[in-house]
Write an enzyme that holds these catalytic residues in place. Structure first.
Site, mmCIF file in Angstrom:
data_model
loop_
_atom_site.group_PDB
_atom_site.id
_atom_site.type_symbol
_atom_site.label_atom_id
_atom_site.label_comp_id
_atom_site.label_asym_id
_atom_site.label_seq_id
_atom_site.Cartn_x
_atom_site.Cartn_y
_atom_site.Cartn_z
ATOM 1 N N SER A 233 1.229 12.943 11.790
ATOM 2 C CA SER A 233 0.433 12.002 12.609
ATOM 3 C C SER A 233 1.128 10.647 12.738
ATOM 4 O O SER A 233 1.165 10.065 13.825
ATOM 5 C CB SER A 233 -0.977 11.848 12.043
ATOM 6 O OG SER A 233 -0.960 11.576 10.668
ATOM 7 N N HIS A 263 -1.364 20.134 8.436
ATOM 8 C CA HIS A 263 -1.486 18.686 8.170
ATOM 9 C C HIS A 263 -2.958 18.394 7.853
ATOM 10 O O HIS A 263 -3.495 18.923 6.892
ATOM 11 C CB HIS A 263 -0.951 17.934 9.402
ATOM 12 C CG HIS A 263 -0.825 16.448 9.232
ATOM 13 N ND1 HIS A 263 -0.682 15.829 8.030
ATOM 14 C CD2 HIS A 263 -0.818 15.435 10.163
ATOM 15 C CE1 HIS A 263 -0.592 14.515 8.206
ATOM 16 N NE2 HIS A 263 -0.684 14.243 9.498
ATOM 17 N N HIS A 309 3.005 20.020 -2.259
ATOM 18 C CA HIS A 309 3.206 18.899 -1.323
ATOM 19 C C HIS A 309 4.680 18.827 -0.941
ATOM 20 O O HIS A 309 5.546 19.171 -1.747
ATOM 21 C CB HIS A 309 2.771 17.565 -1.958
ATOM 22 C CG HIS A 309 2.531 16.495 -0.949
ATOM 23 N ND1 HIS A 309 3.534 15.656 -0.513
ATOM 24 C CD2 HIS A 309 1.424 16.145 -0.258
ATOM 25 C CE1 HIS A 309 3.036 14.824 0.387
ATOM 26 N NE2 HIS A 309 1.752 15.093 0.569
ATOM 27 N N ARG A 318 -4.434 10.270 -5.216
ATOM 28 C CA ARG A 318 -5.674 10.237 -4.436
ATOM 29 C C ARG A 318 -6.644 11.324 -4.932
ATOM 30 O O ARG A 318 -7.854 11.159 -4.881
ATOM 31 C CB ARG A 318 -5.353 10.386 -2.941
ATOM 32 C CG ARG A 318 -4.437 9.268 -2.430
ATOM 33 C CD ARG A 318 -3.912 9.543 -1.035
ATOM 34 N NE ARG A 318 -3.146 10.782 -0.978
ATOM 35 C CZ ARG A 318 -2.748 11.370 0.154
ATOM 36 N NH1 ARG A 318 -3.053 10.824 1.313
ATOM 37 N NH2 ARG A 318 -2.051 12.497 0.112
ATOM 38 N N ASP A 364 -6.322 16.905 -0.593
ATOM 39 C CA ASP A 364 -7.244 17.816 0.097
ATOM 40 C C ASP A 364 -7.990 18.732 -0.865
ATOM 41 O O ASP A 364 -9.015 19.313 -0.509
ATOM 42 C CB ASP A 364 -6.480 18.661 1.126
ATOM 43 C CG ASP A 364 -5.916 17.803 2.237
ATOM 44 O OD1 ASP A 364 -6.565 16.812 2.596
ATOM 45 O OD2 ASP A 364 -4.823 18.112 2.737
#
Ligand code: HAX
Length: 422
Positions: A233, A263, A309, A318, A364
């Site tokens: 993005s 993504h 990742h 995160r 995620d």
């Protein structure tokens, strides 16, 4: 002119001078070589982009303006934007002034709501997000400034106005999509007398009255805001805006990339995986059951969603921030417990499997289970939540690049035969 313009005026000149000096004095310095496997492998690791707003290292993860993300878990999305564009923490006065600017745009134009309502009922929420942004393109001050012949050294100023309007419109746009697409009733107006962006977003979604819901929305918006310049993005908006397309075009294009399952859409896949686990075992399975299930998937050639990742080689900070949120607020529903059991078991399984370069969880793996716990059960919407947050970083990167007066992006492509003969 806003307080942010005043702050950035001298910074813009300093950035352009720094860029020009680097070009003049060190322009022919070679940064490295590019192997054929990198060209064939999605430009992996090729140092080819400038991004001053944030960085991601393999052993630590995200830093925003060189501050580890774990030190920023209590700030607001507005402060995150200030930090991303200026490189400095906002004072209370600066923050209040910026919030007042944002609050002017929390109500989205009626024609945007009408556009969303006119879309087919089964449109994907990300398609609605892109369409809503494109409908709003007519609001662009940046395009109007360009059309009036504004010089390239000054274009960042109208880019900044667009950035503030666009970021501030995202909560209203996303909330309208949620309510229209999932039959939640009328589109809700923003709060009166409260300029805080995440409070307004939490309210307009209408998902929960629990005070900690606002807290989760705030944390979610900060954690997903920026992840350096090379992800799909960010790179998309970098390329599109380098053609001097305005931020509505650039962010809409970036949202199209975020909608891809490799993504941003991965977060809805992760929750689907957790729900599948719950259904298969009729509740929270034991560690051994998860272990067997993970091996079954891997032996079947499937990935473990939320793990691995492209850059990170440790647990995504995160993920840790969401884990701490769940503990602090004592969120113990089945999905969150499954996330935690998977975390206790899967890294060892992936290590034994020996393929994934990073056996640790990414962001995620946690985010969807928390949204679900507060009553947002529509997985298809989760990437829109991600998009509201990511627009903050995309816009900040575009403003900084305009301040630097960065040129149009134009790398060289090669045919497979040219590569074979290289
Ligand atoms: N489960 C099983 N196998 C995995 C794996 C996982 N979670 N992660 C990586 N692997 C495998 C890869 O499929 C690859 O296998 P092949 O050699 O057979 O192709 C091998 O391990 C090496 O891959 P890698 O170099 O470690 O990982 P990549 O940089 O190629 O891919 C991905 C990174 C995130 C896409 C990958 O780890 C993955 O598919 N993870 C699961 C999906 C996921 O969590 N996606 C969210 C990513 C976060 C994000 O960017 N969100 O926007």
């Amino acid at each position: 002119m806003s307080i942010l313009h005043d702050t950035l005026n001298t910074q813009a000149e300093t950035l352009r001078t720094k860029r020009a000096a680097l070009l003049k004095e060190r322009g022919d310095t070679v940064l490295g070589t590019v192997a054929i496997e990198q060209v064939l492998g999605g430009m992996r690791g090729v140092p080819a982009l400038v991004c001053d707003t944030s960085s991601v290292s393999a052993d630590e993860g995200l830093r925003i303006r060189n501050i580890p993300i774990m030190e920023l878990t209590d700030i607001s999305p507005e402060e995150t934007f200030w930090l991303l564009v200026t490189g400095k923490r906002a004072t209370a006065e600066q923050l209040a002034a910026l919030q007042a600017e944002f609050a002017k745009h929390y109500t989205i134009p009626q024609y945007v709501v009408d556009t969303l309502k006119a879309m087919p009922k089964d449109s994907h929420p990300m398609a609605m997000l892109g369409a809503g942004l494109l409908a709003m393109e007519r609001e662009s001050e940046y395009r109007a400034a360009y059309d009036k012949g504004t010089g390239k050294d000054k274009l960042w100023q109208s880019m900044l106005n667009d950035a503030v309007r666009l970021i501030a419109s995202m909560p209203g746009l996303a909330a309208a999509i949620y309510r229209i697409r999932f039959g939640k009733g009328d589109v809700l107006a923003p709060l009166t007398g409260d300029n805080d962006l995440s409070n307004n977003f939490a309210h307009m979604l209408g998902v929960s009255n629990d005070p900690t819901w606002k807290e989760l929305v705030r944390l979610y918006l900060v954690l997903h805001s920026d992840h350096e310049g090379g992800n799909v993005s960010a790179m998309t908006s970098y390329v599109v805006s380098s053609a001097l397309s305005d931020p509505y075009y650039s962010v809409s294009a970036a949202m199209a990339g975020l909608a891809g399952p490799l993504h941003g859409l991965a977060n809805q896949e992760c929750l689907r995986f957790i729900i599948d686990v719950k259904e298969k075992f009729g509740g929270v399975p034991s560690a051994d059951q998860i272990k067997d299930f993970a091996w079954e998937r891997l032996n079947n050639g499937q990935v473990i969603p939320g793990y691995g990742h492209a850059v990170l080689r440790v647990t995504d900070p995160r993920f840790t921030a969401f884990h701490e949120f769940a503990q602090k607020h004592n969120i113990k529903d089945d999905n969150v417990q499954i996330v935690q059991t998977i975390f206790n078991v899967v890294p060892d399984v992936l290590l034994a499997h020996g393929k994934a370069k990073n056996p640790w969880p990414n962001v995620d793996a946690y985010s969807g289970s928390l949204l679900y716990a507060y009553g947002m059960t529509e997985f298809d919407f989760y990437t829109v939540m991600f998009g509201v947050s990511r627009a903050i970083g995309l816009c900040a990167q575009m403003v900084v690049n305009r301040m630097m007066a960065s040129p149009i992006v134009r790398p060289k492509s090669l045919t497979l035969d040219e590569l074979a003969g290289a």
